[in-house]
Design a protein around this motif. Structure first.
Motif, PDB file in Angstrom:
ATOM      1  N   LEU A   1      29.242  61.466  41.665  1.00  0.00           N
ATOM      2  CA  LEU A   1      29.516  60.627  41.176  1.00  0.00           C
ATOM      3  C   LEU A   1      29.659  60.422  39.843  1.00  0.00           C
ATOM      4  CD1 LEU A   1      25.638  58.895  41.959  1.00  0.00           C
ATOM      5  CD2 LEU A   1      27.418  58.403  43.026  1.00  0.00           C
ATOM      6  N   ALA A   2      30.625  61.419  39.735  1.00  0.00           N
ATOM      7  CA  ALA A   2      31.377  61.850  38.658  1.00  0.00           C
ATOM      8  C   ALA A   2      32.697  60.641  38.230  1.00  0.00           C
ATOM      9  CB  ALA A   2      32.327  63.048  38.656  1.00  0.00           C
ATOM     10  N   GLU A   3      33.511  59.921  39.187  1.00  0.00           N
ATOM     11  CA  GLU A   3      34.440  59.176  39.295  1.00  0.00           C
ATOM     12  C   GLU A   3      33.948  58.114  38.969  1.00  0.00           C
ATOM     13  OE1 GLU A   3      38.263  58.826  39.682  1.00  0.00           O
ATOM     14  OE2 GLU A   3      37.762  60.540  39.159  1.00  0.00           O
ATOM     15  N   ALA A   4      33.115  57.281  39.437  1.00  0.00           N
ATOM     16  CA  ALA A   4      32.086  56.645  39.485  1.00  0.00           C
ATOM     17  C   ALA A   4      31.787  56.054  37.848  1.00  0.00           C
ATOM     18  CB  ALA A   4      31.027  56.229  40.482  1.00  0.00           C
ATOM     19  N   ALA A   5      31.257  57.548  37.659  1.00  0.00           N
ATOM     20  CA  ALA A   5      30.646  56.992  35.945  1.00  0.00           C
ATOM     21  C   ALA A   5      32.432  57.012  35.410  1.00  0.00           C
ATOM     22  CB  ALA A   5      30.063  58.803  35.828  1.00  0.00           C
ATOM     23  N   ARG A   6      32.974  58.079  35.657  1.00  0.00           N
ATOM     24  CA  ARG A   6      34.078  57.406  34.562  1.00  0.00           C
ATOM     25  C   ARG A   6      34.930  56.183  34.850  1.00  0.00           C
ATOM     26  NH1 ARG A   6      39.859  58.641  34.667  1.00  0.00           N
ATOM     27  NH2 ARG A   6      39.945  58.674  36.746  1.00  0.00           N
ATOM     28  N   PHE A   7      34.667  55.779  35.663  1.00  0.00           N
ATOM     29  CA  PHE A   7      35.413  54.515  35.587  1.00  0.00           C
ATOM     30  C   PHE A   7      34.202  53.018  34.926  1.00  0.00           C
ATOM     31  CE2 PHE A   7      32.162  50.938  37.888  1.00  0.00           C
ATOM     32  CZ  PHE A   7      33.445  49.530  38.070  1.00  0.00           C
ATOM     33  N   PHE A   8      32.616  53.824  35.045  1.00  0.00           N
ATOM     34  CA  PHE A   8      31.792  53.245  34.019  1.00  0.00           C
ATOM     35  C   PHE A   8      31.959  52.662  32.696  1.00  0.00           C
ATOM     36  CE2 PHE A   8      27.806  51.178  32.189  1.00  0.00           C
ATOM     37  CZ  PHE A   8      27.199  50.627  32.811  1.00  0.00           C
ATOM     38  N   ALA A   9      32.281  54.117  32.560  1.00  0.00           N
ATOM     39  CA  ALA A   9      32.517  54.029  30.905  1.00  0.00           C
ATOM     40  C   ALA A   9      33.764  53.821  30.416  1.00  0.00           C
ATOM     41  CB  ALA A   9      32.463  55.690  30.553  1.00  0.00           C
ATOM     42  N   ARG A  10      35.010  53.258  31.043  1.00  0.00           N
ATOM     43  CA  ARG A  10      36.123  52.620  31.014  1.00  0.00           C
ATOM     44  C   ARG A  10      35.552  50.999  30.945  1.00  0.00           C
ATOM     45  NH1 ARG A  10      39.337  51.793  27.113  1.00  0.00           N
ATOM     46  NH2 ARG A  10      41.748  51.121  27.246  1.00  0.00           N
TER      47      ARG A  10
ATOM     48  N   LYS B   1      47.200  53.555  34.579  1.00  0.00           N
ATOM     49  CA  LYS B   1      46.089  54.326  34.895  1.00  0.00           C
ATOM     50  C   LYS B   1      44.761  53.944  34.819  1.00  0.00           C
ATOM     51  CE  LYS B   1      44.209  58.662  32.943  1.00  0.00           C
ATOM     52  NZ  LYS B   1      44.606  59.802  31.623  1.00  0.00           N
ATOM     53  N   ASP B   2      44.711  52.769  34.566  1.00  0.00           N
ATOM     54  CA  ASP B   2      43.475  51.876  34.285  1.00  0.00           C
ATOM     55  C   ASP B   2      43.023  50.816  35.370  1.00  0.00           C
ATOM     56  OD1 ASP B   2      41.912  52.766  31.764  1.00  0.00           O
ATOM     57  OD2 ASP B   2      43.145  50.797  30.596  1.00  0.00           O
ATOM     58  N   ARG B   3      44.051  50.706  35.773  1.00  0.00           N
ATOM     59  CA  ARG B   3      44.133  50.082  37.271  1.00  0.00           C
ATOM     60  C   ARG B   3      43.491  50.497  37.738  1.00  0.00           C
ATOM     61  NH1 ARG B   3      49.933  47.897  38.844  1.00  0.00           N
ATOM     62  NH2 ARG B   3      49.696  47.260  36.883  1.00  0.00           N
ATOM     63  N   GLN B   4      44.269  51.263  39.082  1.00  0.00           N
ATOM     64  CA  GLN B   4      43.753  52.026  39.827  1.00  0.00           C
ATOM     65  C   GLN B   4      41.923  53.197  39.546  1.00  0.00           C
ATOM     66  OE1 GLN B   4      45.194  56.168  40.166  1.00  0.00           O
ATOM     67  NE2 GLN B   4      45.338  56.436  41.932  1.00  0.00           N
ATOM     68  N   LEU B   5      41.996  53.410  38.221  1.00  0.00           N
ATOM     69  CA  LEU B   5      40.382  53.016  38.069  1.00  0.00           C
ATOM     70  C   LEU B   5      39.552  52.534  38.087  1.00  0.00           C
ATOM     71  CD1 LEU B   5      38.723  55.797  36.802  1.00  0.00           C
ATOM     72  CD2 LEU B   5      38.822  54.886  34.705  1.00  0.00           C
ATOM     73  N   ILE B   6      40.211  51.709  37.753  1.00  0.00           N
ATOM     74  CA  ILE B   6      38.916  49.810  38.158  1.00  0.00           C
ATOM     75  C   ILE B   6      38.758  48.854  39.218  1.00  0.00           C
ATOM     76  CG2 ILE B   6      38.599  47.831  37.004  1.00  0.00           C
ATOM     77  CD1 ILE B   6      37.977  49.590  34.343  1.00  0.00           C
ATOM     78  N   VAL B   7      39.845  49.452  39.871  1.00  0.00           N
ATOM     79  CA  VAL B   7      39.980  48.577  41.529  1.00  0.00           C
ATOM     80  C   VAL B   7      38.998  49.751  42.295  1.00  0.00           C
ATOM     81  CG1 VAL B   7      41.488  48.759  43.092  1.00  0.00           C
ATOM     82  CG2 VAL B   7      41.967  48.274  40.565  1.00  0.00           C
ATOM     83  N   HIS B   8      39.421  51.288  42.482  1.00  0.00           N
ATOM     84  CA  HIS B   8      38.569  51.992  42.942  1.00  0.00           C
ATOM     85  C   HIS B   8      37.074  51.584  42.356  1.00  0.00           C
ATOM     86  CE1 HIS B   8      41.924  54.874  44.297  1.00  0.00           C
ATOM     87  NE2 HIS B   8      41.994  53.288  45.122  1.00  0.00           N
ATOM     88  N   GLY B   9      37.070  51.537  41.696  1.00  0.00           N
ATOM     89  CA  GLY B   9      35.607  51.243  40.514  1.00  0.00           C
ATOM     90  C   GLY B   9      34.553  50.218  41.504  1.00  0.00           C
ATOM     91  N   LEU B  10      35.267  49.481  41.753  1.00  0.00           N
ATOM     92  CA  LEU B  10      34.923  48.061  41.836  1.00  0.00           C
ATOM     93  C   LEU B  10      34.174  48.013  43.127  1.00  0.00           C
ATOM     94  CD1 LEU B  10      36.673  45.659  39.822  1.00  0.00           C
ATOM     95  CD2 LEU B  10      34.829  45.874  39.260  1.00  0.00           C
TER      96      LEU B  10
END
Length: 204
Positions: free
Chosen positions: A151-160, A102-111
């Motif tokens: 930017l909600a998804e990007a903010a969720r990425f940054f927090a994680r 789950k983190d992989r998807q969030l982090i890769v998309h965020g980067l």
């Protein structure tokens, strides 16, 4: 191997003589589906030895730049990037466990979002942008409650990512020293808690 299968093997071994057909049948069963065997905890593994890593070259540079921005170097310790915390994050998101996937998807998309945003705003990669420019981007997503809805998804990425950076940094020897953590250190004496602490908890 799951707990049920382990117990079945133990009971088969305890209840049957060596070479008994029951033990042979248990051993011949199809192995349980899972993540594989536990790692050897006294061995030092090279990056990617336990499972393939996720980040490509661009993602590694972006990840390192963001680590350095979140925990920069100061007079007490090096930056998170200097301690290669981004490599720890790459290992984390590459692990085959549900939370890590789950983190992989969030982090890769965020980067990827950081990289695209830096090129859109400044015509440069995120890692190649000046620190002040990197901050302008991150200021928009570093506080989820104030981030724009788009930017909600990007903010969720940054927090994680911030949590993973702190977790990686403060479990290194340098990060532990920066916290002034003195646990797990042999000591010849123990003087007890400082008087200031005893006063705070009301026992002084």
């Amino acid at each position: 191997m799951d707990r049920r299968t382990s117990l079945q093997w133990m009971l088969a071994a305890a209840s049957a003589p060596l070479g008994d057909s029951a033990l042979a049948a248990a051993a011949a069963r199809k192995p349980a589906v899972g993540y594989g065997t536990d790692p050897n905890l006294i061995k030092t593994y090279r990056p990617g030895e336990l499972w393939p890593l996720t980040f490509n070259a661009i993602q590694r540079r972006t990840a390192a730049a963001l680590c350095a921005l979140i925990i920069p170097a100061d007079e007490h310790s090096p930056s998170a990037a200097d301690l290669e915390v981004h490599r720890f994050i790459d290992e984390w998101v590459s692990a085959p466990y549900p939370r890590h996937r789950k983190d992989r998807q969030l982090i890769v998309h965020g980067l990827g979002w950081l990289e695209r945003e830096a090129r859109r705003r400044f015509g440069k990669s995120f890692a190649g942008s000046r620190e002040a420019q990197q901050r302008l981007i991150c200021d928009d997503i570093c506080w989820a409650a104030r981030a724009a809805p788009r930017l909600a998804e990007a903010a969720r990425f940054f927090a994680r990512y911030r949590d993973l950076t702190a977790g990686g940094f403060y479990t290194t020897p340098e990060g532990t020293k920066d916290l002034r953590f003195v646990g797990n250190t042999p000591s010849l004496t123990f003087d007890g808690p400082p008087s200031e602490v005893l006063q705070i908890v009301g026992v002084a």
